[in-house]
Write a protein that holds these residues in place. Structure first.
Motif, PDB file in Angstrom:
ATOM      1  N   ARG A  11       5.284  -1.931  -3.394  1.00 17.94           N
ATOM      2  CA  ARG A  11       5.637  -3.474  -3.692  1.00 17.94           C
ATOM      3  C   ARG A  11       4.705  -3.997  -4.563  1.00 17.94           C
ATOM      4  O   ARG A  11       5.262  -5.165  -5.411  1.00 17.94           O
ATOM      5  N   ILE A  12       3.636  -3.537  -4.726  1.00 18.15           N
ATOM      6  CA  ILE A  12       2.578  -4.051  -5.631  1.00 18.15           C
ATOM      7  C   ILE A  12       3.026  -3.714  -7.088  1.00 18.15           C
ATOM      8  O   ILE A  12       3.020  -4.665  -7.931  1.00 18.15           O
ATOM      9  N   ILE A  13       3.544  -2.299  -7.077  1.00 21.20           N
ATOM     10  CA  ILE A  13       4.080  -2.278  -8.755  1.00 21.20           C
ATOM     11  C   ILE A  13       5.442  -2.990  -8.872  1.00 21.20           C
ATOM     12  O   ILE A  13       5.323  -3.574 -10.042  1.00 21.20           O
ATOM     13  N   ASP A  14       6.242  -3.345  -7.756  1.00 21.47           N
ATOM     14  CA  ASP A  14       7.223  -4.130  -8.211  1.00 21.47           C
ATOM     15  C   ASP A  14       6.886  -5.582  -8.702  1.00 21.47           C
ATOM     16  O   ASP A  14       7.448  -6.016  -9.617  1.00 21.47           O
ATOM     17  N   LYS A  15       5.857  -6.048  -7.880  1.00 23.93           N
ATOM     18  CA  LYS A  15       5.259  -7.281  -8.277  1.00 23.93           C
ATOM     19  C   LYS A  15       4.680  -7.493  -9.770  1.00 23.93           C
ATOM     20  O   LYS A  15       5.075  -8.499 -10.300  1.00 23.93           O
ATOM     21  N   HIS A  16       4.135  -6.521  -9.989  1.00 25.95           N
ATOM     22  CA  HIS A  16       3.395  -6.313 -11.370  1.00 25.95           C
ATOM     23  C   HIS A  16       4.478  -6.198 -12.413  1.00 25.95           C
ATOM     24  O   HIS A  16       4.472  -6.896 -13.485  1.00 25.95           O
ATOM     25  N   ILE A  17       5.592  -5.331 -12.158  1.00 29.24           N
ATOM     26  CA  ILE A  17       6.693  -5.456 -13.170  1.00 29.24           C
ATOM     27  C   ILE A  17       7.286  -6.986 -13.430  1.00 29.24           C
ATOM     28  O   ILE A  17       7.426  -7.077 -14.303  1.00 29.24           O
ATOM     29  N   ARG A  18       7.479  -7.571 -12.237  1.00 27.26           N
ATOM     30  CA  ARG A  18       7.907  -8.970 -12.415  1.00 27.26           C
ATOM     31  C   ARG A  18       6.993  -9.755 -13.294  1.00 27.26           C
ATOM     32  O   ARG A  18       7.320 -10.463 -13.991  1.00 27.26           O
ATOM     33  N   ILE A  19       5.596  -9.607 -12.860  1.00 25.49           N
ATOM     34  CA  ILE A  19       4.852 -10.548 -13.614  1.00 25.49           C
ATOM     35  C   ILE A  19       4.884 -10.176 -15.261  1.00 25.49           C
ATOM     36  O   ILE A  19       4.723 -11.045 -16.015  1.00 25.49           O
TER      37      ILE A  19
END
Length: 158
Positions: A17-25
């Motif tokens: 989930r952290i990686i997914d949020k980073h990708i969105r950022i």
């Protein structure tokens, strides 16, 4: 399934989930001021130059883990935006050095303040954890990073 395995599954879910949020950022443009918004790649380039004024393109590529060509292209893009300038040193006309312009220095300052504000918030939120707990978290993340490095090597022949 045992408790340790369940905990590891829970942890890997959080990491995902952290990686997914980073990708969105990474897809967002960040307002810098003066009606200027930059993507994270541009900001990282400015940050690298700001910490290494007068850096050459080859070194900049190494710092950013990109090719010389990609670093050169980004430099050209940011020259057009008025954020960096290219300059050849007097002793080597083939080499290109990169410097921040005054507008680039302003963007660098805004971005550094952003990073510092968020780092201070992280320090504040992790204040209740002991040094040993932080060290353990770093060790766990190092193992996860090693697995990701192995996966990349397998998939992309790194």
């Amino acid at each position: 399934m045992n408790s340790k395995e369940e905990s590891i599954r829970h942890m890997t879910g959080k990491i995902r989930r952290i990686i997914d949020k980073h990708i969105r950022i990474e897809k967002l443009r960040v307002p810098i001021g003066n009606d200027l918004a930059l993507n994270p790649g541009e900001l990282q380039f400015i940050r690298a130059v700001g910490h290494n004024e007068g850096v050459n393109i080859n070194t900049l590529g190494s710092i950013l883990s990109v090719t010389r060509s990609a670093a050169s292209q980004m430099a050209g893009k940011l020259v057009k935006k008025g954020l960096v300038k290219k300059q050849a040193p007097p002793h080597n006309k083939k080499e290109t050095l990169i410097f921040l312009t005054p507008m680039g220095k302003d963007a660098f300052k805004v971005h550094e303040e952003f990073h510092q504000r968020h780092f201070n918030e992280l320090l504040n939120r992790l204040d209740d954890f002991s040094d040993a707990q932080i060290v353990t978290a770093v060790m766990v993340l190092s193992v996860v990073e090693g697995i990701m490095d192995e996966r990349m090597a397998e998939l992309f022949n790194f």
